[in-house]
Design a protein around this motif. Structure first.
Motif, PDB file in Angstrom:
ATOM      1  N   ARG A 230      -2.181 -53.716 -30.237  1.00  0.00           N
ATOM      2  CA  ARG A 230      -3.542 -54.258 -30.213  1.00  0.00           C
ATOM      3  C   ARG A 230      -4.177 -53.852 -28.892  1.00  0.00           C
ATOM      4  NH1 ARG A 230      -5.082 -60.719 -30.785  1.00  0.00           N
ATOM      5  NH2 ARG A 230      -7.249 -60.592 -30.039  1.00  0.00           N
ATOM      6  N   GLU A 231      -5.463 -53.512 -28.940  1.00  0.00           N
ATOM      7  CA  GLU A 231      -6.138 -53.066 -27.723  1.00  0.00           C
ATOM      8  C   GLU A 231      -7.582 -53.578 -27.705  1.00  0.00           C
ATOM      9  OE1 GLU A 231      -6.710 -48.928 -25.161  1.00  0.00           O
ATOM     10  OE2 GLU A 231      -6.225 -48.820 -27.297  1.00  0.00           O
ATOM     11  N   SER A 232      -8.056 -53.921 -26.517  1.00  0.00           N
ATOM     12  CA  SER A 232      -9.445 -54.352 -26.325  1.00  0.00           C
ATOM     13  C   SER A 232     -10.150 -53.340 -25.436  1.00  0.00           C
ATOM     14  CB  SER A 232      -9.501 -55.740 -25.672  1.00  0.00           C
ATOM     15  OG  SER A 232      -8.832 -56.689 -26.454  1.00  0.00           O
ATOM     16  N   LEU A 233     -11.348 -52.939 -25.826  1.00  0.00           N
ATOM     17  CA  LEU A 233     -12.094 -51.956 -25.055  1.00  0.00           C
ATOM     18  C   LEU A 233     -13.585 -52.051 -25.382  1.00  0.00           C
ATOM     19  CD1 LEU A 233     -11.602 -48.505 -26.769  1.00  0.00           C
ATOM     20  CD2 LEU A 233     -10.486 -50.544 -27.606  1.00  0.00           C
ATOM     21  N   ILE A 234     -14.387 -51.346 -24.616  1.00  0.00           N
ATOM     22  CA  ILE A 234     -15.830 -51.301 -24.865  1.00  0.00           C
ATOM     23  C   ILE A 234     -16.225 -49.857 -25.109  1.00  0.00           C
ATOM     24  CG2 ILE A 234     -18.124 -51.689 -23.899  1.00  0.00           C
ATOM     25  CD1 ILE A 234     -16.978 -54.030 -22.322  1.00  0.00           C
ATOM     26  N   LYS A 235     -16.905 -49.632 -26.232  1.00  0.00           N
ATOM     27  CA  LYS A 235     -17.375 -48.300 -26.587  1.00  0.00           C
ATOM     28  C   LYS A 235     -18.826 -48.389 -27.048  1.00  0.00           C
ATOM     29  CE  LYS A 235     -13.639 -45.595 -26.290  1.00  0.00           C
ATOM     30  NZ  LYS A 235     -13.600 -44.338 -25.516  1.00  0.00           N
TER      31      LYS A 235
ATOM     32  N   ASP B  13     -17.642 -59.276 -31.185  1.00  0.00           N
ATOM     33  CA  ASP B  13     -17.113 -57.932 -31.027  1.00  0.00           C
ATOM     34  C   ASP B  13     -16.873 -57.300 -32.394  1.00  0.00           C
ATOM     35  OD1 ASP B  13     -14.875 -59.253 -31.967  1.00  0.00           O
ATOM     36  OD2 ASP B  13     -13.814 -59.205 -30.055  1.00  0.00           O
TER      37      ASP B  13
ATOM     38  N   GLU C 142     -12.089 -54.959 -30.604  1.00  0.00           N
ATOM     39  CA  GLU C 142     -10.681 -55.352 -30.721  1.00  0.00           C
ATOM     40  C   GLU C 142     -10.102 -54.494 -31.832  1.00  0.00           C
ATOM     41  OE1 GLU C 142      -8.842 -57.527 -29.099  1.00  0.00           O
ATOM     42  OE2 GLU C 142     -10.167 -58.974 -28.150  1.00  0.00           O
TER      43      GLU C 142
ATOM     44  N   ASN D 284     -11.654 -41.723 -32.182  1.00  0.00           N
ATOM     45  CA  ASN D 284     -10.393 -42.199 -31.604  1.00  0.00           C
ATOM     46  C   ASN D 284      -9.202 -42.174 -32.556  1.00  0.00           C
ATOM     47  OD1 ASN D 284     -11.203 -43.506 -28.786  1.00  0.00           O
ATOM     48  ND2 ASN D 284     -12.822 -43.985 -30.257  1.00  0.00           N
TER      49      ASN D 284
ATOM     50  N   PHE E  30     -16.410 -44.867 -33.915  1.00  0.00           N
ATOM     51  CA  PHE E  30     -15.212 -45.162 -33.126  1.00  0.00           C
ATOM     52  C   PHE E  30     -13.962 -44.601 -33.802  1.00  0.00           C
ATOM     53  CE2 PHE E  30     -11.579 -48.016 -32.426  1.00  0.00           C
ATOM     54  CZ  PHE E  30     -11.427 -47.892 -31.054  1.00  0.00           C
TER      55      PHE E  30
ATOM     56  N   PRO F 250     -18.080 -54.406 -27.550  1.00  0.00           N
ATOM     57  CA  PRO F 250     -16.700 -54.814 -27.302  1.00  0.00           C
ATOM     58  C   PRO F 250     -15.924 -54.645 -28.610  1.00  0.00           C
ATOM     59  CG  PRO F 250     -18.119 -56.739 -27.480  1.00  0.00           C
ATOM     60  CD  PRO F 250     -19.014 -55.548 -27.569  1.00  0.00           C
TER      61      PRO F 250
END
Length: 237
Positions: free
Chosen positions: A57-62, A42, A68, A19, A15, A66
């Motif tokens: 701050r960001e929440s996502l799924i990769k 997560d 954070e 990113n 990740f 999940p």
């Protein structure tokens, strides 16, 4: 956990490379690092970018995970350390201090030492005025709890008491506090025997309606500081 996913550290490292390839440092933190992961856990990732204009701050799924992500520049984290310390819940310092390094261009050693020292120092000492205010609010909730004949209302009063009493015993002993699942974890870190008694008291109430152990715990916590407080208490007089 989903056996088809990458392992946590592999997923977190991938990740970051995809990113935040130009970041100066990154850490994997949270329940997975502490060995407390569940099926719904997560990946908590803290990222440091030198020229980042502002933190976010960001929440996502990769890749089935999940995630954070907490993104800071090399100074923005300091205000979070300070605010977390003031509220006595060191969320970011704990993540940084416990985190597994995913990437480091020579910045993380000093930041992790800063976080660790903050945690070791503990929260600020409560003043006598603050202790008295907290005694009053516990007394108020306790009186409502004792006098209530409405089971539905009692349940929520008990919830309030659990938060107030746990906060009081931890802060008067200069220990960090928590919310939700972190209440019990914070109590265990303070005193495992007390934590067991605390859980037993509330568990008994929720199962049977027996209030006595909850009342006894609250009174025992207040007793060294003068017990319940109502008569003569004032704010802003």
């Amino acid at each position: 956990m989903n056996s088809n996913r990458l392992k946590p550290i592999e997923a977190a490292t991938q990740f970051i490379s995809q990113n935040f390839p130009n970041c100066q440092g990154a850490l994997l933190a949270g329940s997975i690092v502490r060995g407390e992961a569940t099926e719904t856990s997560d990946l908590d990732i803290v990222v440091f970018i030198q020229d980042l204009p502002s933190c976010y701050r960001e929440s996502l799924i990769k890749d089935g995970w999940p995630i954070e992500v907490f993104v800071h520049n090399l100074t923005s984290y300091k205000s979070f350390f300070e605010s977390d310390s003031k509220r006595a819940r060191p969320s970011l310092p704990k993540m940084v201090a416990e985190g597994i390094i995913l990437k480091d261009e020579g910045i993380l050693d000093s930041i992790q030492k800063e976080a660790t020292q903050l945690i070791v120092n503990g929260p600020e000492v409560w003043s006598t005025d603050t202790i008295n205010i907290k005694r009053y609010f516990i007394t108020d909730a306790l009186d409502d709890f004792i006098g209530s004949k409405n089971r539905v209302e009692e349940i929520f009063i008990a919830n309030t008491l659990a938060e107030l009493v746990s906060e009081f015993v931890l802060r008067t002993n200069r220990k960090w506090i928590g919310t939700s699942k972190w209440i019990v974890r914070a109590l265990k870190n303070y005193n495992e025997q007390f934590s067991e008694q605390f859980v037993e008291a509330f568990d008994l109430y929720y199962k049977s309606g027996d209030k006595n152990k909850v009342i006894n715990i609250a009174d025992a916590v207040l007793e060294p500081y003068g017990g319940r407080l109502f008569d003569g208490f004032s704010i802003g007089k």
